[in-house]
Design a protein around this motif. Structure first.
Motif, PDB file in Angstrom:
ATOM      1  N   THR A   1     -16.275  -7.225  -2.788  1.00 13.05           N
ATOM      2  CA  THR A   1     -15.023  -6.529  -2.492  1.00 13.05           C
ATOM      3  C   THR A   1     -15.304  -5.225  -1.767  1.00 13.05           C
ATOM      4  O   THR A   1     -14.628  -4.885  -0.794  1.00 13.05           O
ATOM      5  CB  THR A   1     -14.253  -6.236  -3.784  1.00 13.05           C
TER       6      THR A   1
ATOM      7  N   MET B   1      -5.793   4.863   5.425  1.00 12.19           N
ATOM      8  CA  MET B   1      -4.499   5.462   5.118  1.00 12.19           C
ATOM      9  C   MET B   1      -4.583   6.960   5.311  1.00 12.19           C
ATOM     10  O   MET B   1      -4.496   7.725   4.383  1.00 12.19           O
ATOM     11  CB  MET B   1      -4.115   5.118   3.688  1.00 12.19           C
TER      12      MET B   1
ATOM     13  N   LEU C   1       6.064   0.719   6.041  1.00 14.79           N
ATOM     14  CA  LEU C   1       5.471  -0.061   4.958  1.00 14.79           C
ATOM     15  C   LEU C   1       5.085  -1.418   5.507  1.00 14.79           C
ATOM     16  O   LEU C   1       5.832  -2.023   6.282  1.00 14.79           O
ATOM     17  CB  LEU C   1       6.463  -0.184   3.806  1.00 14.79           C
ATOM     18  N   ASP C   2       3.910  -1.843   5.110  1.00  7.29           N
ATOM     19  CA  ASP C   2       3.381  -3.063   5.702  1.00  7.29           C
ATOM     20  C   ASP C   2       2.744  -3.937   4.636  1.00  7.29           C
ATOM     21  O   ASP C   2       2.161  -3.442   3.677  1.00  7.29           O
ATOM     22  CB  ASP C   2       2.333  -2.674   6.752  1.00  7.29           C
ATOM     23  N   GLU C   3       2.905  -5.233   4.808  1.00  6.19           N
ATOM     24  CA  GLU C   3       2.382  -6.143   3.796  1.00  6.19           C
ATOM     25  C   GLU C   3       0.865  -6.178   3.786  1.00  6.19           C
ATOM     26  O   GLU C   3       0.248  -6.361   2.756  1.00  6.19           O
ATOM     27  CB  GLU C   3       2.911  -7.542   4.106  1.00  6.19           C
TER      28      GLU C   3
ATOM     29  N   LEU D   1       0.465   0.950   4.413  1.00  4.81           N
ATOM     30  CA  LEU D   1       1.209   1.885   5.252  1.00  4.81           C
ATOM     31  C   LEU D   1       0.621   1.863   6.647  1.00  4.81           C
ATOM     32  O   LEU D   1      -0.578   2.030   6.827  1.00  4.81           O
ATOM     33  CB  LEU D   1       1.095   3.295   4.684  1.00  4.81           C
TER      34      LEU D   1
ATOM     35  N   TRP E   1      -8.495   4.777  -3.943  1.00  2.00           N
ATOM     36  CA  TRP E   1      -7.581   3.646  -3.781  1.00  2.00           C
ATOM     37  C   TRP E   1      -6.280   3.900  -4.503  1.00  2.00           C
ATOM     38  O   TRP E   1      -5.200   3.716  -3.955  1.00  2.00           O
ATOM     39  CB  TRP E   1      -8.223   2.370  -4.341  1.00  2.00           C
TER      40      TRP E   1
ATOM     41  N   ALA F   1      -4.269   6.416  -2.851  1.00  3.82           N
ATOM     42  CA  ALA F   1      -3.694   5.937  -1.598  1.00  3.82           C
ATOM     43  C   ALA F   1      -2.510   5.026  -1.870  1.00  3.82           C
ATOM     44  O   ALA F   1      -1.466   5.133  -1.225  1.00  3.82           O
ATOM     45  CB  ALA F   1      -4.760   5.209  -0.786  1.00  3.82           C
ATOM     46  N   ASP F   2      -2.649   4.158  -2.843  1.00  3.36           N
ATOM     47  CA  ASP F   2      -1.565   3.213  -3.106  1.00  3.36           C
ATOM     48  C   ASP F   2      -0.391   3.858  -3.808  1.00  3.36           C
ATOM     49  O   ASP F   2       0.731   3.365  -3.757  1.00  3.36           O
ATOM     50  CB  ASP F   2      -2.098   2.028  -3.911  1.00  3.36           C
TER      51      ASP F   2
ATOM     52  N   GLU G   1       0.712   6.448  -2.732  1.00  3.97           N
ATOM     53  CA  GLU G   1       1.456   6.896  -1.564  1.00  3.97           C
ATOM     54  C   GLU G   1       2.539   5.883  -1.165  1.00  3.97           C
ATOM     55  O   GLU G   1       3.594   6.272  -0.653  1.00  3.97           O
ATOM     56  CB  GLU G   1       0.472   7.119  -0.418  1.00  3.97           C
ATOM     57  N   ILE G   2       2.283   4.608  -1.402  1.00  2.00           N
ATOM     58  CA  ILE G   2       3.259   3.585  -1.047  1.00  2.00           C
ATOM     59  C   ILE G   2       4.569   3.844  -1.784  1.00  2.00           C
ATOM     60  O   ILE G   2       5.662   3.818  -1.209  1.00  2.00           O
ATOM     61  CB  ILE G   2       2.725   2.188  -1.444  1.00  2.00           C
TER      62      ILE G   2
ATOM     63  N   GLU H   1       6.287   6.935  -0.619  1.00  2.00           N
ATOM     64  CA  GLU H   1       6.995   6.702   0.641  1.00  2.00           C
ATOM     65  C   GLU H   1       8.341   6.019   0.379  1.00  2.00           C
ATOM     66  O   GLU H   1       9.363   6.388   0.961  1.00  2.00           O
ATOM     67  CB  GLU H   1       6.110   5.842   1.541  1.00  2.00           C
TER      68      GLU H   1
ATOM     69  N   ALA I   1      11.733  -2.992   3.013  1.00  2.00           N
ATOM     70  CA  ALA I   1      10.547  -2.138   2.881  1.00  2.00           C
ATOM     71  C   ALA I   1       9.949  -2.276   1.483  1.00  2.00           C
ATOM     72  O   ALA I   1       8.731  -2.389   1.316  1.00  2.00           O
ATOM     73  CB  ALA I   1      10.913  -0.687   3.163  1.00  2.00           C
TER      74      ALA I   1
ATOM     75  N   LYS J   1       8.070  -5.533   1.064  1.00  6.25           N
ATOM     76  CA  LYS J   1       6.754  -5.472   1.710  1.00  6.25           C
ATOM     77  C   LYS J   1       5.778  -4.678   0.841  1.00  6.25           C
ATOM     78  O   LYS J   1       4.627  -5.082   0.653  1.00  6.25           O
ATOM     79  CB  LYS J   1       6.884  -4.780   3.070  1.00  6.25           C
ATOM     80  N   ALA J   2       6.256  -3.553   0.348  1.00  8.13           N
ATOM     81  CA  ALA J   2       5.378  -2.698  -0.466  1.00  8.13           C
ATOM     82  C   ALA J   2       4.911  -3.446  -1.708  1.00  8.13           C
ATOM     83  O   ALA J   2       3.738  -3.396  -2.071  1.00  8.13           O
ATOM     84  CB  ALA J   2       6.124  -1.431  -0.856  1.00  8.13           C
TER      85      ALA J   2
ATOM     86  N   ARG K   1       4.666  -6.681  -2.195  1.00  4.31           N
ATOM     87  CA  ARG K   1       3.717  -7.755  -1.871  1.00  4.31           C
ATOM     88  C   ARG K   1       2.336  -7.171  -1.592  1.00  4.31           C
ATOM     89  O   ARG K   1       1.323  -7.733  -2.001  1.00  4.31           O
ATOM     90  CB  ARG K   1       4.220  -8.550  -0.670  1.00  4.31           C
ATOM     91  N   TYR K   2       2.345  -6.053  -0.902  1.00  2.24           N
ATOM     92  CA  TYR K   2       1.056  -5.404  -0.620  1.00  2.24           C
ATOM     93  C   TYR K   2       0.358  -5.009  -1.922  1.00  2.24           C
ATOM     94  O   TYR K   2      -0.825  -5.281  -2.116  1.00  2.24           O
ATOM     95  CB  TYR K   2       1.293  -4.168   0.248  1.00  2.24           C
TER      96      TYR K   2
ATOM     97  N   ARG L   1      -1.205  -7.843  -3.850  1.00  5.84           N
ATOM     98  CA  ARG L   1      -2.455  -8.288  -3.271  1.00  5.84           C
ATOM     99  C   ARG L   1      -3.576  -7.294  -3.602  1.00  5.84           C
ATOM    100  O   ARG L   1      -4.686  -7.671  -3.934  1.00  5.84           O
ATOM    101  CB  ARG L   1      -2.285  -8.393  -1.759  1.00  5.84           C
ATOM    102  N   ARG L   2      -3.216  -6.029  -3.515  1.00  7.28           N
ATOM    103  CA  ARG L   2      -4.213  -4.991  -3.758  1.00  7.28           C
ATOM    104  C   ARG L   2      -4.707  -5.003  -5.201  1.00  7.28           C
ATOM    105  O   ARG L   2      -5.873  -4.753  -5.472  1.00  7.28           O
ATOM    106  CB  ARG L   2      -3.612  -3.622  -3.442  1.00  7.28           C
TER     107      ARG L   2
ATOM    108  N   ASP M   1      -7.736  -6.854  -5.714  1.00  7.17           N
ATOM    109  CA  ASP M   1      -8.968  -6.179  -5.294  1.00  7.17           C
ATOM    110  C   ASP M   1      -9.393  -5.129  -6.318  1.00  7.17           C
ATOM    111  O   ASP M   1     -10.583  -4.963  -6.580  1.00  7.17           O
ATOM    112  CB  ASP M   1      -8.779  -5.524  -3.921  1.00  7.17           C
TER     113      ASP M   1
END
Lengths: 159, 158, 387, 341
Positions: free
Chosen positions: B16, B27, B147-149, B153, C127, C130-131, C133-134, C137, C168, C171-172, C174-175, C178-179, C182
Motif C-alpha cells: 500500500t 492534496m 470533490l472527486d471520487e 479533492l 492521511w 488530509a481526508d 479536509e474532505i 470542504e 458532491a 463522491k466524497a 465513495r472516495y 475506498r480510502r 487503504d
C-alpha cells in the motif's frame, strides 16, 4: 419512562431518606439536606443510577447559599438510561462543605474537583480534590461565584 | 497460524505504501501562490455598506466577540450618525452580524486572509470597513476545489 | 517515593502531551502512578457564558472542541430550545443531523490521525488530516465556514442545502470508503499498530461504567449506550444506523470503534440526503418576524437572515438539560435562566473532561511507551476537557 | 618543475593511494556527506509522496528542493549549540563527535574494489564489525551526560536494544563468512562472482537486514528517540552542529551497514564493469554503492509505512526472532558447506 413513573420510582427508592422529590422544569429532582446527601446517593446507586454526569455548583449570593447539583443517570438499566435525575443539596456560602460522593460514584471525582476549584465547595473525602483547572497557586474568589466579576463591554466604541 | 497472517499484513502494508509512492494524488494547495475559489456564501471578512445602514446597532449587539463597535460619525448635512466598525483582532468569523443586519448593509466577502504590521491596523473604523477588506498584494493563481471520487479533492485551475 | 522510582513530568511542553501534563511515577519502565494535570488551556466558558446573551453563546461553546464543533453547538441549542419551548422544523432537523455526522467523520479522522502520529506513523497522521479536509470542504459548502460553523441556531439552521451538495457528498463518501480500505492495510491492520494497541489499556466494562466514561471509549468496553439512540434528537429517530459496540475494551477496540462509527456516519449521511423532507429551515415563530422582502431573499439564496429578536433572546425562568452524542462522547448542557437575556448559570460538561479519569485509571501497570498509545486511543482533546 | 611535481605527488597521494582515497573520498567522508544530504532529502520526499504532500520544495524548486538539506546543514552549522548548565560538559560535547567518528570509521575500511582498498587484512570483516559496535556506547554516554530524564531513558533504551541486536548481527555475518570460509571482505566478494551470498544463505541476509534497521533506528524500530514518548531520547538537549552530528551518525551507520550488506550478500562489485577502471581505479566500486543505495531507499521508505514498536517488543524481535534466525542461518551455512563443500 414518563416523568410520573420516574418520580414514583424515586419515591420508592428513597423511602426512609429525608428528601424532597419533585419535578423542576421537567427534570426529576431530589432535594436533600447536605447531611442526608450520602444516604440518598447510596439509595439511588442501589436502584440503578450508576454514574454521575455532572456536578454543578450554583451560587445564590442573595440567599447566602450554594446549590450543588449532581446529575446522575444509568448506563446499565435500559429504562433508566433515558432518565437524568438531579440530586440537589444546598450548603452555606461562607463555609461550603459536602461529603464527597466519590465512594459511591467514582465518576464524580474530577467533577467534584472542578466544582471545588471553580466554585469553592469542599468535598470531604475526595482524593482528586485539588486545583484542577486553575493554576496551583491561585488564591482569591472562586471564579464561578457571582462576586467574581469579569468586565462586560458596551456596544459603542470607546475612542 | 498467527505468523503467516502477520507476514501477509506486513506485505500488504508495504505494498500500500508503495502504491502511493507511484500514485498521483496530492492534496496540497500551494498557498499563497495558489488560492482556493471559495464557495458562494463563504463567511469571509464582512464589508460594510454605509448607504444601507440604519444605525440599528444590532450587529454590534449580537457580536459574540465584541469585535463590532458603533462609532459616532459626523455626516455632512445631517446629525451625527452611528456606524459600525470592526476589530479583526477579535472577529471570530461567525457571520452573525451579516445575518442579523436587517438592511443588508453588511455582506460577506470571500477574503479571509489579511496580514498587517500592527494591531491597530486591524481595527477597521467605519470608513475602512466600508472600503472592505484590502485586496491581496499579489494575484494568486486561483484553483477551485472539486470533490472527486478518485483523488478526494481536485484543485481545478479556474 | 522510594529510591526505586523516578518521577517524570510529561508536558505541557512535550511532543506527545498536548496542552496538559502527566505526573508519572515510573518503576523502571513501568508506570506505577499517573495523574493528569489539566487546565493549561482553561478559559472558563461557563463564566464567560454568564456575560453573553443566549445567541452569543452558540459560537462560544464550539470553540473548546475544534475538531467537533457541530455537536457542542447543537447540544447547547437543544437546551436553549427547551428553555424557549420551541422545536426546529423537520428539514432543519435533518440538516442538523447531516452536519453533525459529517463533523463526526471529520473528528474521528482527526482522532485517528493523532493516534497515528503518537504511535509514530506519520503517514496515518497525514492521511487522516488530509481526508478530514474532505468533510471540511463539504461542511464549508453547507455552512460557509471551515471549522467553527455556528450552524445550528435556535429554531433551525442557518443555511439550506446548496446546489450540487448531494452529488458532491456522494463522491466524497465513495472516495472515503475506498480510502478506508487503504487505511486498513497500511495502518489498522499493520502488525506494528496491532502490536502496539491490542491488549493495551484495557478498560473493563464495570470500570467504564463506574468512572462514567463516555463516547466510543465507553462503547468499546461493551456498554451499549449512544445518546442518539437513548434520547433521540434531531432526526436520529427516523434514521437507521447501528450503535458500534466492542467487547475488548483495549486501545485497539477504541480505534476500531471509531473506524466503524465513520462507516455508520456515512450511512446516516446517505440516508439524510435520501430522505430529507422539504420545508422551512427555521421555526415559524421566528420566520414570521423576518420582513417579507428579506424572506424572499432567503428563499432565493437558501441562506437565512436572523430576526432582530435573536439579539435579545429572553427565555422564561427555568432550567434546561440537554445532551448530545458528540464525536468524542456525550456533551451535557445545563442552563439555568433567571428570565434575563443572559443565563444565570451555564454548565457544559464535555466528553474529554469526563474521560480524564482514564489516564489515572488506565496508565498504571503499563510501560512508558504506552502513554501515547493510550492517550491517542481515547481521543482526548485537552481544550475540550478544560473548556 | 618543483611545483608541478608536488602537485602530481599530491594528486597521486589523494586519488591513487587507496589508503588515503578510501577514507577521504569513496567510500569515505566525501561520499558520506554527499549521501547524507541526498538520503535525508529522499527520505522526506518519499514520506511526503506517500502522504499526499510535496515535501521539501522551495530551496531549488526546479530540482524538487534537493538543496533543502544543504540549507539545513548550513543552519545547523551556524546555529548556536546551546550547552545547558546542568550537563556534563565533556561528555556532552565529545559524545556527538565521537559518535559520528565511530560511525564513520568503519566506512574507511570498506574496500572500493578488489585491488583498491584502504585496509588489506585477512580479518577486515572482523575489524568493521568491531568498530560498528563502538557507536552505541557514545549514545549511552551522551544520554547520561545530558542529565535529563528523557535522555537517560532514551539511552537506556538504546542500551537494551544494542543487547538484542548485536549477537544476531555477529552470528549472521559469521554465517556468511563460514560459507565462504573467509573473514576478508575482498575475498568474500570475489567468491560471490559465481553465486551471491543472499542466495547461498537467505536467512543470514534477512537477519542482517533487520539488524541494520534496528541498529540505525529506522522505522519501525525508531525507539531510542521516540518523539511522542521521550522527546528526542538521548538527543533531547542538543542543538546546532552537535545535533547535526548526532542526526547524521545514524545515517552514516546505516550507510556502512548497507554497504556491508551489498558486499556480503549482493555480490559486491560483481558483475564488474571493467571499462570504468579507465576513469579511476575505484570507479567499479560504484556498483556496490548503487546496491547499498537500493537497500537504503528501502530502509527510509519504511518510515512511510510503519509506526514504531515498543522497546520490549523490539527486544523480543531481537531475542525471539533475530537470535533464532541467526542461529538458523549458522545451521543453514553448515548444511550448505556440508552439501556443496
Amino acid at each position: 419512562m414518563k416523568l410520573e413513573e420516574v418520580l414514583e420510582l424515586l419515591k420508592a427508592a428513597l423511602s426512609g431518606v429525608e428528601c424532597l422529590i419533585g419535578e423542576e422544569s421537567g427534570i426529576p429532582t431530589v432535594r436533600v439536606h447536605p447531611e442526608n446527601l450520602l444516604e440518598a446517593a447510596k439509595k439511588l446507586k442501589e436502584s440503578g443510577f450508576d454514574h454521575v454526569k455532572s456536578v454543578t455548583g450554583l451560587d445564590y449570593p442573595d440567599e447566602g447559599e450554594i446549590e450543588v447539583v449532581y446529575h446522575v443517570s444509568s448506563y446499565t438499566k435500559p429504562e433508566l438510561t433515558k432518565v437524568i435525575v438531579a440530586l440537589k443539596a444546598r450548603v452555606k456560602r461562607d463555609s461550603p462543605k459536602l461529603t464527597s460522593l466519590y465512594g459511591i460514584w467514582p465518576s464524580s471525582a474530577y467533577l467534584e474537583s472542578e466544582t471545588y476549584d471553580l466554585m469553592g465547595v469542599e468535598f470531604e473525602g475526595n482524593p482528586k480534590q485539588r486545583r484542577l483547572l486553575l493554576p496551583e497557586d491561585y488564591e482569591g474568589i472562586p471564579p464561578l461565584r457571582k462576586d467574581f466579576k469579569i468586565p462586560v463591554e458596551g456596544v459603542d466604541a470607546v475612542e | 497460524m498467527e505468523l503467516p497472517k502477520r507476514v501477509v499484513h506486513h506485505i500488504e502494508a508495504l505494498l500500500t505504501g508503495a502504491k502511493y509512492l507511484v500514485a498521483k494524488p496530492r492534496m496540497t494547495v500551494m498557498y499563497p501562490e495558489e488560492a482556493q475559489i471559495l464557495p458562494e456564501g463563504y463567511r469571509g471578512m464582512p464589508k460594510f455598506n454605509r448607504e444601507k445602514c440604519r444605525s440599528c446597532s444590532l450587529c454590534a449587539r449580537i457580536c459574540p466577540a465584541n469585535a463590532i463597535k458603533m462609532y459616532t460619525v459626523e455626516v455632512e448635512g445631517e446629525k451625527k450618525k452611528k456606524y459600525p466598525g470592526i476589530n479583526y483582532n477579535r472577529c471570530i468569523f461567525c457571520g452573525f452580524c451579516v445575518d442579523i443586519c436587517p438592511a443588508g448593509a453588511l455582506e460577506f466577502t470571500d477574503i479571509h486572509d489579511y496580514a498587517s504590521y500592527s494591531l491597530e491596523d486591524l481595527v477597521f473604523k467605519p470608513d475602512r470597513f466600508a472600503e472592505g477588506p484590502p485586496p491581496r498584494p499579489f494575484k494568486p493563481k486561483l484553483v477551485k476545489p472539486m470533490l472527486d471520487e478518485e483523488v478526494g479533492l481536485k484543485y481545478v485551475p479556474g | 517515593m522510594s529510591e526505586r522510582t523516578i518521577e517524570l513530568y510529561i508536558g505541557p511542553q512535550h511532543p506527545g502531551s498536548g496542552h496538559m501534563r502527566f505526573d508519572i511515577t515510573l518503576d523502571g519502565d513501568i508506570i506505577v502512578k499517573a495523574e493528569p494535570s489539566i487546565g493549561y488551556v482553561h478559559r472558563s466558558v461557563e463564566k464567560i457564558a454568564e456575560t453573553k446573551t443566549y445567541i452569543q453563546i452558540a459560537p462560544l461553546v464550539e470553540r473548546p472542541s475544534l475538531a467537533d464543533t457541530v455537536n457542542p453547538n447543537l447540544g447547547y441549542i437543544l437546551a436553549l430550545e427547551k428553555l424557549l419551548g420551541i422545536e426546529a422544523p423537520p428539514r432543519a432537523q435533518y440538516l442538523r443531523t447531516l452536519a453533525a455526522e459529517a463533523n463526526r467523520i471529520h473528528s474521528h479522522f482527526y482522532g485517528i490521525g493523532i493516534l497515528g502520529i503518537m504511535l509514530g506513523s506519520s503517514t496515518a497522521f497525514m492521511w487522516a488530516f488530509a481526508d478530514r479536509e474532505i468533510m471540511i470542504e463539504l461542511l464549508q459548502m453547507l455552512t460557509g465556514a471551515r471549522i467553527t460553523y455556528s450552524y445550528v441556531i435556535p429554531g433551525g439552521v442557518r443555511r439550506d442545502l446548496p446546489v450540487g451538495f448531494k452529488e458532491a457528498a456522494e463522491k466524497a463518501l465513495r472516495y472515503l470508503e475506498r480510502r478506508l480500505k487503504d487505511y486498513e492495510k497500511l495502518f489498522f491492520e499493520n502488525p506494528v499498530t496491532v502490536a502496539r494497541l491490542k491488549g493495551v489499556g484495557v478498560l473493563k466494562k464495570e470500570d467504564a461504567i463506574a468512572l462514567g466514561i463516555v463516547g466510543p471509549n465507553l462503547r468499546a468496553s461493551g456498554v451499549h449506550y449512544d445518546v442518539r439512540r437513548i434520547e433521540p434528537y434531531a432526526a436520529y429517530d427516523d434514521l437507521d444506523f447501528e450503535v458500534v459496540v466492542k467487547k475488548e475494551g483495549d486501545s485497539y477496540a477504541r480505534l476500531m470503534a471509531r473506524v466503524e462509527e465513520i462507516k455508520q456516519s456515512m450511512r446516516i449521511i446517505r440516508q439524510v440526503l435520501e430522505k430529507i423532507p422539504d420545508g422551512p429551515i427555521l421555526h415559524e415563530k421566528y420566520y414570521k418576524m423576518i420582513p417579507p422582502k428579506t424572506r424572499k431573499q432567503i428563499e432565493e439564496t437558501g441562506r437565512l437572515k436572523f430576526p432582530a429578536a435573536f439579539a435579545t433572546l429572553k427565555p422564561p425562568k427555568g432550567e434546561a438539560l440537554s445532551r448530545v452524542e458528540g464525536a468524542r462522547g456525550e456533551f451535557l448542557y445545563y442552563v439555568v435562566s433567571d428570565g434575563s437575556p443572559r443565563p444565570y448559570r451555564f454548565r457544559m460538561v464535555s466528553p474529554s473532561f469526563r474521560n480524564v479519569w482514564l489516564f489515572a485509571h488506565l496508565l498504571p501497570g503499563h510501560r512508558l511507551a504506552d502513554i501515547p498509545a493510550i492517550y491517542g486511543s481515547i481521543d482526548y482533546f485537552p481544550p475540550c476537557a478544560d473548556r | 618543475m618543483q611545483v608541478s611535481e608536488i602537485i602530481s605527488w599530491l594528486i597521486n597521494l589523494l586519488f591513487y593511494k587507496p589508503e588515503v582515497f578510501c577514507p577521504i573520498f569513496y567510500p569515505g567522508l566525501v561520499t558520506i556527506l554527499a549521501l547524507l544530504i541526498f538520503i535525508i532529502w529522499l527520505e522526506r520526499k518519499i514520506a511526503a509522496k506517500v502522504q499526499l504532500r510535496y515535501g521539501p520544495l522551495y530551496v531549488t524548486r526546479k530540482a524538487g528542493g534537493i538543496l533543502q538539506l544543504l540549507a539545513d546543514l548550513l543552519r545547523y552549522m551556524f546555529q548556536e549549540p546551546i550547552i545547558p548548565k546542568t550537563v556534563d560538559k565533556i561528555a556532552f560535547i565529545a559524545g556527538p563527535v565521537l559518535l559520528f567518528a565511530t560511525a564513520y570509521v568503519p566506512a574507511a575500511l570498506l574496500p572500493a574494489t578488489a585491488e583498491f582498498t584502504g585496509l588489506r587484512s585477512e580479518l577486515s570483516l572482523l575489524a568493521v564489525l568491531a568498530l560498528l559496535t563502538l557507536a552505541p556506547i557514545f549514545d549511552i554516554i551522551i544520554g547520561w551526560g545530558s542529565n535529563n530524564k528523557f535522555s537517560l531513558i532514551g539511552s537506556m533504551r538504546e542500551g537494551y536494544i544494542v543487547m538484542s541486536y548485536e549477537i544476531p548481527m555477529f552470528l549472521s555475518t559469521l554465517a556468511i563468512a563460514m560459507v565462504y570460509g573467509s573473514l576478508n571482505i575482498v575475498e568474500i566478494v570475489e567468491m560471490q562472482s559465481r553465486c551471491w551470498g543472499i542466495l547461498l544463505n537467505p536467512i543470514a541476509a534477512a537477519t542482517f537486514l533487520l539488524v541494520a534497521l534496528i541498529s540505525t533506528a529506522r522505522f519501525p524500530f525508531e525507539i531510542a528517540e521516540a518523539e511522542t514518548e521521550i522527546v528526542m531520547g538521548p538527543y533531547t538537549e542538543y542543538s546546532g552542529i552537535l545535533y547535526g552530528l548526532l542526526m547524521g551518525a545514524s545515517y552514516v551507520k546505516f550507510y556502512v551497514l548497507s554497504m556491508l550488506f551489498a558486499l556480503l550478500f549482493l555480490g559486491g562489485w560483481h558483475p564488474s564493469i571493467t571499462w570504468l577502471e579507465k576513469i579511476h581505479p575505484a570507479a567499479p566500486g560504484l556498483v556496490v554503492f548503487i546496491k547499498a543505495l537500493i537497500i537504503m531507499v528501502f530502509g527510509i521508505f519504511l518510515r512511510a509505512v510503519y509506526p514504531r514498536f515498543r522497546v520490549d517488543q523490539a527486544i523480543r524481535v531481537g531475542w525471539h526472532l533475530l537470535f533464532m534466525l541467526s542461529m538458523l542461518s549458522i545451521a543453514y551455512s553448515l548444511a550448505v558447506i556440508w552439501l556443496v563443500g
